[in-house]
Every structure is written in C-alpha cells, then in structure tokens.
Design an enzyme around this catalytic site. Structure first.
Site, PDB file in Angstrom:
ATOM      1  N   ILE A 121       8.271  -1.736  25.231  1.00 42.80           N
ATOM      2  CA  ILE A 121       7.781  -1.958  26.595  1.00 42.80           C
ATOM      3  C   ILE A 121       8.566  -0.959  27.450  1.00 42.80           C
ATOM      4  CG2 ILE A 121       9.444  -3.861  26.961  1.00 42.80           C
ATOM      5  CD1 ILE A 121       7.444  -5.145  28.882  1.00 42.80           C
ATOM      6  N   SER A 122       7.860  -0.125  28.199  1.00 43.83           N
ATOM      7  CA  SER A 122       8.529   0.932  28.981  1.00 43.83           C
ATOM      8  C   SER A 122       9.473   0.337  30.008  1.00 43.83           C
ATOM      9  CB  SER A 122       7.493   1.790  29.716  1.00 43.83           C
ATOM     10  OG  SER A 122       6.724   2.531  28.806  1.00 43.83           O
ATOM     11  N   GLN A 123      10.472   1.139  30.388  1.00 43.18           N
ATOM     12  CA  GLN A 123      11.375   0.645  31.437  1.00 43.18           C
ATOM     13  C   GLN A 123      10.600   0.544  32.750  1.00 43.18           C
ATOM     14  OE1 GLN A 123      14.053   4.382  31.515  1.00 43.18           O
ATOM     15  NE2 GLN A 123      14.456   3.389  33.454  1.00 43.18           N
TER      16      GLN A 123
END
Length: 213
Positions: A63-65
């Site tokens: 999950i991207s930052q």
C-alpha cells in the site's frame, strides 16, 4: 471494521503532516481525513496505519505511502464526476481517495488474490468505484475510454501506448517511470498526437508487470 475517534484524530494528524510536506490541494487533504487507511491493512499494522509509510499487503504488493497517494492525486486535479482510469487497484486505498473526491473510478488489478480481496472490501466500506476489473493494466480499459485522467500506481519502464491512446485531449496521465527508483511523470494530452511532459522527482513503487500469458 471499526473506525474510531482515535483513528479520526490520527488521520487529521496525517493530513497536517502531508500539508507540511507540500500537499496543497484541500480536497485531497479532506479525502485523506475521510478514508480509514487502517481498514486496508492487516490488523497487525493497524497501529502504524497513519504513519506516512508504505506497508506490505497481499500478493507481495504494497500500500503506497500516504504522501505518494496524495501527491499523485493532486497532480490529477480531480473534479467531481471525472472519469478516471486507475492501473493497479492494489489495496483499494488510492481508489477510495479518488471516489471520495467524487470521481468515477475504473480500476484494473492484475493480481487475482488482491483483486478478490479488494472487490469484497470496498463495497463493505460503502466505497463504490464504477468498475473494478482483473486484467493487464498495460492494456488499460479500451471499452470504457476515453478517460479524463489516468493514474498508474506501479513503476513502469515505459509509458504504455494503449494508456496514452485512452486519454482525453486535455487529460492527464500520472505514472512513476523507471527501474528501481522512479521519476513521477505527468503527461498532458494537447491533441491527437502531442503530449506535454512534466517530471516531479524520485519515488519508489513496486513494478508494473505486463501480462505475459
């Protein structure tokens, strides 16, 4: 699926942090405040969900930052009812942020395990993209084109030609380009054949995999 006042407080802090890092679009910050990121993560990560960090999810993906999600979303300049193609549904967090902004989201995921998890999760949370599909993101979704904007949430060595073809004139395509480290790149379609290119520094993403079957 609990979302408490404590979680809301942590989201407010996260939005403030993103603003300090340079996110200026108030609508994007409001969407970050609204979407319960902890529900997109394994319960073991719940205590860390509102740190500005990427975390592992199913199928070896991440999950991207939040800063990356907010940065890409800000570049799109989302307006209500914009028709947006998302390449790489992943956890569904970026999808949820776009839906919170009033976009009609068409999203493609090539990992079947992730596709199944996210397709079940989003409706439970009351988040309704227009269309989720399992398939090869390199090909886009020609049957639903053209799109007001396209967002690619995985690093790509090149900009897939089908995605450029599916962008409306005046539309924006935001993609992290390169191997290893990626350069966040935005194309604005000026006419049938011309695109204006802008670059926004280095980011790190999982690779965009082409379906070799």
């Amino acid at each position: 699926m609990k979302d408490t006042n404590k979680h809301q407080g942590l989201r407010n802090q996260l939005a403030k942090q993103l603003e300090e890092k340079g996110i200026t679009d108030k609508n994007v910050l409001e969407a970050i405040k609204r979407i319960p990121r902890h529900l997109f993560l394994d319960s073991g990560f719940e205590d860390f969900a509102y740190q500005d960090k990427a975390f592992p999810i199913a199928a070896g993906q991440t999950i991207s930052q939040p800063f990356t999600v907010a940065f890409q979303t800000q570049l799109l300049q989302v307006k209500k009812d914009d028709k947006i193609l998302e390449i790489g549904t992943g956890s569904g967090y970026q999808t949820a942020v776009l839906v919170a902004l009033g976009a009609k989201v068409y999203s493609v995921e090539r990992q079947n395990e992730l596709f199944k998890i996210t397709s079940a999760l989003l409706p439970k949370m009351g988040i309704r993209p227009k269309h989720l599909s399992f398939g090869d993101g390199y090909k886009g979704l020609p049957n639903y084109a053209p799109f007001d904007s396209i967002i690619v949430t995985a690093g790509a060595p090149i900009i897939p030609k089908p995605l450029m073809a599916q962008l409306k004139i005046g539309g924006r395509l935001v993609i992290p380009l390169g191997e290893g480290e990626q350069i966040m790149t935005m194309l604005i379609r000026k006419n049938e054949t011309q695109f204006e290119k802008h670059e926004f520094g280095e980011f790190r993403f999982v690779p965009l995999l082409e379906d070799k079957n």
